[in-house]
Design a protein around this motif. Structure first.
Motif, mmCIF file in Angstrom:
data_model
loop_
_atom_site.group_PDB
_atom_site.id
_atom_site.type_symbol
_atom_site.label_atom_id
_atom_site.label_comp_id
_atom_site.label_asym_id
_atom_site.label_seq_id
_atom_site.Cartn_x
_atom_site.Cartn_y
_atom_site.Cartn_z
ATOM 1 N N PRO A 1 0.820 -1.220 0.000
ATOM 2 C CA PRO A 1 0.000 0.000 0.000
ATOM 3 C C PRO A 1 0.852 1.268 0.000
ATOM 4 N N LYS B 1 -0.568 4.373 0.857
ATOM 5 C CA LYS B 1 -1.069 5.219 1.931
ATOM 6 C C LYS B 1 -1.190 4.449 3.249
ATOM 7 N N SER C 1 -3.361 5.033 5.352
ATOM 8 C CA SER C 1 -4.800 4.880 5.583
ATOM 9 C C SER C 1 -5.357 3.594 4.974
ATOM 10 N N ASP C 2 -4.603 2.977 4.062
ATOM 11 C CA ASP C 2 -5.000 1.695 3.478
ATOM 12 C C ASP C 2 -4.996 0.640 4.580
ATOM 13 N N LYS C 3 -6.060 -0.118 4.693
ATOM 14 C CA LYS C 3 -6.181 -1.109 5.770
ATOM 15 C C LYS C 3 -5.121 -2.204 5.674
ATOM 16 N N GLN C 4 -4.539 -2.397 4.476
ATOM 17 C CA GLN C 4 -3.506 -3.417 4.323
ATOM 18 C C GLN C 4 -2.135 -2.923 4.796
ATOM 19 N N GLN D 1 -0.842 -1.726 7.559
ATOM 20 C CA GLN D 1 -0.278 -2.106 8.853
ATOM 21 C C GLN D 1 0.407 -3.464 8.797
ATOM 22 N N TRP D 2 -0.300 -4.483 8.292
ATOM 23 C CA TRP D 2 0.290 -5.832 8.311
ATOM 24 C C TRP D 2 1.362 -6.000 7.236
ATOM 25 N N LYS E 1 -7.383 -6.633 -2.972
ATOM 26 C CA LYS E 1 -6.989 -7.355 -1.765
ATOM 27 C C LYS E 1 -8.169 -7.539 -0.817
ATOM 28 N N ALA F 1 -10.306 -7.751 2.585
ATOM 29 C CA ALA F 1 -10.362 -7.052 3.870
ATOM 30 C C ALA F 1 -10.030 -7.976 5.028
ATOM 31 N N ASP F 2 -10.016 -9.295 4.778
ATOM 32 C CA ASP F 2 -9.719 -10.271 5.832
ATOM 33 C C ASP F 2 -8.224 -10.476 6.043
ATOM 34 N N ASN F 3 -7.393 -9.892 5.207
ATOM 35 C CA ASN F 3 -5.941 -10.103 5.306
ATOM 36 C C ASN F 3 -5.379 -9.595 6.630
#
Length: 386
Positions: A234, A236, A238-241, A243-244, A301, A303-305
């Motif tokens: 990602p 940004k 702000s993209d939920k991916q 962090q991981w 991608k 959202a469960d990742n």
């Protein structure tokens, strides 16, 4: 060699066999359960099912080449020895380069009775003396245990940058696609994470690896058209991916973000691409997936990742879970994620795990990582003894 049209595989193209081909395969075991990790010291494990038997290939266990194991039940494995040697008559790699030639991530496909091994290695054509000069090759054999001989004395193609982690998908229309990871090497990318790393004084730049796809020629002698960018870390925060997929950076393991180890399959007209992110040598290596309506994307991608990651923060002992392939139980009724990981006991050594996975309503779930006893794959006959 003469061109040929590949078999029309779906899941079979990914896993090396069809569920139907296993319907009568019922190997026997003297135990009703098994536990991870399996006694196989491989990274990047890939499982092929052919002629009533499983074969596993991976990184490690060979002298500048690749080794194989075989099994009838996915659990008990027998060493088959080294099956690919770099010094075959068409060998194009450099065994004296960094990482002993970097013979990594082999995958083998059964196509019309021939066995094709795709793999990564250091290319011996290296006029600028790059440390990471990886390319992808393909070798062929008459048996799944080799010996495999390179089709030609050069890689499949040269995109102009180092690439690893080949995966081939055969679509139902007969076309074949090669997926690979562009390496992080000399590939710095601007992103919110890179800016954060500079502000925090962690790293001056963040290099990234990206997954690409390209159509293969029917005889595997090269590619058709230009590679298409399919997955990347990602941009940004702000993209939920983000962090991981950025843990290698934020945990100060490396100044790199990886997207690699992809594996593609199709179910109910949806294309699924599983991939691994973070440093393969660190504890945060984990698996996610993305979906698309065509083999060259665009991929979105989930959202469960991540769908498979370390469990030490939950009281477990497993870290570094990643670079998977997929296999089916002997009766074809159960789907397994085959991947490498580490435990407190194995230390830095990568070992193989298999855990049940499901694809339902457009979602992939994996029941792992596990280390406690679980039932043998369905279709494995047992003697009833524990």
């Amino acid at each position: 060699m003469k061109p040929f049209v590949p078999l029309l595989f779906c899941f079979a193209a990914l896993c090396g066999y069809s569920a139907q081909a296993q319907s009568n395969q019922r190997p026997a075991s003297d135990k009703a359960t098994f536990s991870n990790p399996l006694p196989v010291q491989f990274g990047d494990p890939y499982v092929l099912f052919t002629q009533g038997r499983y074969y596993m290939y991976g990184t490690g266990g060979a002298d500048k080449g690749f080794a194989a194991y075989s099994s009838t039940d996915l659990v008990n494995w027998t060493k088959e020895g080294q099956v690919y040697f770099h010094q075959n008559k068409n060998g194009w790699s450099d065994p004296n380069a960094s990482w002993d030639g970097a013979y990594w991530a082999p995958e083998v496909y059964d196509v019309r009775g021939k066995y094709y091994l795709f793999y990564s290695a250091q290319w011996n054509v290296n006029p600028t003396h790059e440390k990471e000069n990886f390319r992808i090759g393909v070798a062929v054999a008459d048996k799944p245990t080799g010996p495999f001989v390179d089709l030609t004395n050069r890689p499949v193609f040269d995109p102009g940058y180092p690439i690893i982690d080949a995966n081939v998908f055969f679509d139902t229309n007969g076309k074949a696609y090669l997926y690979y990871s562009r390496c992080c090497y000399k590939h710095p990318v601007d992103s919110d994470v890179a800016e954060l790393a500079r502000k925090k004084g962690w790293y001056n730049e963040i290099e990234e690896s990206w997954v690409y796809g390209v159509e293969l020629k029917p005889d595997f002698s090269g590619v058709i058209g230009q590679p298409v960018l399919l997955l990347r870390p990602p941009v940004k925060l702000s993209d939920k991916q983000a962090q991981w997929e950025s843990l290698s950076v934020t945990a100060h393991e490396a100044n790199r973000r990886w997207t690699e180890g992809s594996v593609t399959f199709k179910k109910d007209n949806v294309y699924y691409m599983m991939y691994s992110a973070n440093h393969f040598g660190g504890q945060h290596y984990a698996i996610g997936y993305a979906t698309a309506s065509s083999p060259l994307g665009p991929f979105k991608k989930s959202a469960d990742n991540p769908i498979l990651a370390k469990n030490i923060d939950k009281g477990g002992v497993v870290t570094g879970t990643g670079h998977n392939s997929i296999a089916y139980s002997p009766d074809g009724k159960e789907m397994f994620c085959v991947y490498h990981g580490r435990t407190a006991k194995t230390g830095d050594e990568r070992v193989v795990f298999i855990d049940r996975m499901q694809v339902k309503n457009g979602r992939i779930t994996i029941a792992g990582p596990t280390t406690i006893p679980q039932k043998l794959p369905s279709g494995v006959a047992t003697s009833g003894r524990e």
